[in-house]
Design an enzyme around this catalytic site. Sequence first.
Site, PDB file in Angstrom:
ATOM      1  N   LEU A  35      11.455  40.570 -12.550  1.00 50.79           N
ATOM      2  CA  LEU A  35      10.906  41.900 -12.877  1.00 50.79           C
ATOM      3  C   LEU A  35      11.813  43.035 -12.413  1.00 50.79           C
ATOM      4  O   LEU A  35      11.338  44.092 -12.011  1.00 50.79           O
ATOM      5  CB  LEU A  35       9.498  42.064 -12.281  1.00 50.79           C
ATOM      6  N   THR A  82       2.858  34.226 -28.604  1.00 52.57           N
ATOM      7  CA  THR A  82       3.746  34.630 -27.516  1.00 52.57           C
ATOM      8  C   THR A  82       4.417  33.455 -26.812  1.00 52.57           C
ATOM      9  O   THR A  82       5.339  33.656 -26.023  1.00 52.57           O
ATOM     10  CB  THR A  82       2.965  35.434 -26.465  1.00 52.57           C
ATOM     11  N   ASP A  85       6.425  31.390 -14.810  1.00 56.99           N
ATOM     12  CA  ASP A  85       7.754  31.837 -15.248  1.00 56.99           C
ATOM     13  C   ASP A  85       8.674  32.277 -14.120  1.00 56.99           C
ATOM     14  O   ASP A  85       9.881  32.404 -14.330  1.00 56.99           O
ATOM     15  CB  ASP A  85       7.609  33.011 -16.235  1.00 56.99           C
ATOM     16  N   CYS A 118       7.618  75.864 -12.250  1.00 59.16           N
ATOM     17  CA  CYS A 118       6.761  75.743 -11.075  1.00 59.16           C
ATOM     18  C   CYS A 118       6.703  77.073 -10.328  1.00 59.16           C
ATOM     19  O   CYS A 118       7.599  77.902 -10.412  1.00 59.16           O
ATOM     20  CB  CYS A 118       7.255  74.621 -10.165  1.00 59.16           C
ATOM     21  N   GLU A 159      15.512  74.492 -14.593  1.00 61.75           N
ATOM     22  CA  GLU A 159      15.808  75.916 -14.705  1.00 61.75           C
ATOM     23  C   GLU A 159      16.924  76.325 -13.754  1.00 61.75           C
ATOM     24  O   GLU A 159      17.840  77.078 -14.116  1.00 61.75           O
ATOM     25  CB  GLU A 159      14.543  76.741 -14.414  1.00 61.75           C
TER      26      GLU A 159
END
Length: 346
Positions: free
Chosen positions: A215, A172, A211, A86, A60
């Site tokens: 990440l 998978t 693996d 808010c 806003e």
Amino acid sequence: MTSTVETVSADHREMLRAVELAAGVRTTTSPNPWVGCLLVTTGGRRFEGATCPPGGPHAEAVALAAAREAGADPRGATAYVTLEPCSHHGRTPPCADALISAGVGRVVVGLADPDVQVAGRGLAALRAAGIDVEVGVAAAVVAEQLAPYITHRRTGRPYVVLKLAASLDGRTAAPDGTSRWITGPEARADAHRLRAESDAVLVGAGTVRADDPALTVRDATGRDPLRVVLGTAPPEARVHPCLELSGDLGEVLDELGGRGILQLMVEGGATVAAAFHRSGLVDRYVVYLAPVLLGGDDATGLFTGRGAATMTDVWRGRIAATTRLGDDLRVDLLPLQPAPSAKESP
């Protein structure tokens, strides 16, 4: 004379634009909600805003600042805001006060804010100032966009997205454990965008050992999520630094929710995926399907362990979206449960 139906249609269209604005800041505002605001003056001029990163102005305030910079008068304007303005002082002043001070005449809101610091107080302040307030416009769209924020504020836990990548016959990894790459580059880039939208990403220690995933966010724009390992990661693993947790999954989610994690992306492997699935803790399943067939029953499936014994016991959900990504298909699956209420709190 403008009919009520025309007004409703226009409000819906304008709110969808505010939703688009919010989508543009999806990866930068957490733990604050990603909110969009469209300000339309009485003369028809349009000014847009979206929530800035934590510590910066909310949607806003951004839209009002754009109007003032352009020399536009916001008095009597209509503000379309995806989430209730808010009403409390945090890192920034209350958005409800900013709208009141600007003299806007009408505020159209997608959803009331479930945060206990707001919870209708922003709407009440606007109405007390004589501003016309409409709540619930395009509410289903806004609720889906803000699902992680809403879930966190209502439960104290993050919204859990379980990401899976599989062949068309539901495998998978090959029997020798190899799984790179089942999907193509477009699907992998989309998965990185999903990772960028998440505050934390979780895998099991077995996946780390097998693996050695980093990440991190690489094929998309956004910050790296907090890396969480169920169990203990080897000291030399690329996932470090990471948060290592163990024990009851509900308690794990409580811990992450307490850290301000709005969305948790669970990336597996099959044992962790099965644990979250069977515990009923998954809010959204994102399955990337590749045009690949492993062709047997000796490859790794989506989940480990025993499945439903009969068709009467199977888990059923609903497909919320399907998206073509190169040669692959993304399927978004939601549990069958009532949608969050789109109505204003009493």
